[in-house]
Design a protein around this motif. Structure first.
Motif, PDB file in Angstrom:
ATOM      1  N   ARG A 120       0.831  -1.225   0.000  1.00  7.47           N
ATOM      2  CA  ARG A 120       0.000   0.000   0.000  1.00  7.47           C
ATOM      3  C   ARG A 120       0.854   1.259   0.000  1.00  7.47           C
ATOM      4  N   ARG A 121       1.979   1.220   0.731  1.00  6.09           N
ATOM      5  CA  ARG A 121       2.846   2.392   0.839  1.00  6.09           C
ATOM      6  C   ARG A 121       3.629   2.665  -0.437  1.00  6.09           C
TER       7      ARG A 121
ATOM      8  N   THR B 262      -0.048   4.436  -4.549  1.00  7.08           N
ATOM      9  CA  THR B 262      -0.449   4.844  -3.199  1.00  7.08           C
ATOM     10  C   THR B 262      -1.829   5.483  -3.111  1.00  7.08           C
ATOM     11  N   THR B 263      -2.222   6.266  -4.085  1.00  7.21           N
ATOM     12  CA  THR B 263      -3.521   6.946  -3.993  1.00  7.21           C
ATOM     13  C   THR B 263      -4.697   6.057  -4.357  1.00  7.21           C
TER      14      THR B 263
ATOM     15  N   TRP C 211      -5.474   3.058  -3.059  1.00  3.89           N
ATOM     16  CA  TRP C 211      -5.951   2.146  -2.014  1.00  3.89           C
ATOM     17  C   TRP C 211      -7.094   2.740  -1.209  1.00  3.89           C
TER      18      TRP C 211
ATOM     19  N   HIS D 250      -7.805   3.009   1.953  1.00  4.87           N
ATOM     20  CA  HIS D 250      -7.548   3.901   3.087  1.00  4.87           C
ATOM     21  C   HIS D 250      -7.071   5.293   2.657  1.00  4.87           C
ATOM     22  N   ASN D 251      -6.764   5.469   1.354  1.00  6.05           N
ATOM     23  CA  ASN D 251      -6.408   6.792   0.820  1.00  6.05           C
ATOM     24  C   ASN D 251      -7.521   7.368  -0.043  1.00  6.05           C
TER      25      ASN D 251
END
Length: 148
Positions: free
Chosen positions: A94-95, A99-100, A102, A104-105
């Motif tokens: 995910r990191r 990244t954008t 996922w 949670h983002n």
């Protein structure tokens, strides 16, 4: 035989010379303007797509998600010993990968770990799946050099 010469002299006025030069300059300016327009249009389209992709996900992008199973047990150096290890790998993905995208983002992509068969179930776009595969292959090749 005698030499035969034929000379035609066409008088061109100053106005005509000025008009021809002006016309050539105008054609040159139009050509440069057209090239600049095409270059700017292409650059703007590419930059706009990249910015739109990074800024957020629309419903149309969410509809392009596919689900794939990544068996981590195939990556011997990554074999997680516990659910926590598997989730650490998921968090690292995910990191570092898209990244954008996922959940949670704010994106629609999801990643879940299944320790029963040591796999990650990832719901992502085609581009995201390619990036995940690239990430896992890089992890595999780096650890092969570390542990021969």
């Amino acid at each position: 035989m005698e030499k035969f010469e034929f000379n035609i002299s066409i008088p061109i006025s100053r106005k005509t010379k000025f008009g021809m030069k002006g016309l050539l300059i105008l054609v040159l300016l139009v050509a440069v303007g057209f090239a600049a327009f095409r270059f700017g249009n292409n650059q703007g389209r590419e930059n706009g797509y990249a910015a739109g992709y990074e800024e957020g996900w629309s419903e149309s992008m969410a509809s392009k998600l596919t689900e794939k199973n990544y068996r981590i047990s195939d990556y011997s150096e990554m074999s997680p010993q516990s659910f926590g290890d598997l989730m650490k790998l998921a968090e690292e993905i995910r990191r570092e990968v898209e990244t954008t995208s996922w959940e949670h983002n704010g994106g629609p992509a999801k990643i879940d770990g299944y320790p029963q068969d040591l796999s990650l179930i990832i719901k992502q776009t085609q581009r995201g799946h390619k990036a995940v595969e690239h990430f896992l292959n890089n992890r595999r090749s780096q650890s092969e050099f570390i542990d021969p």
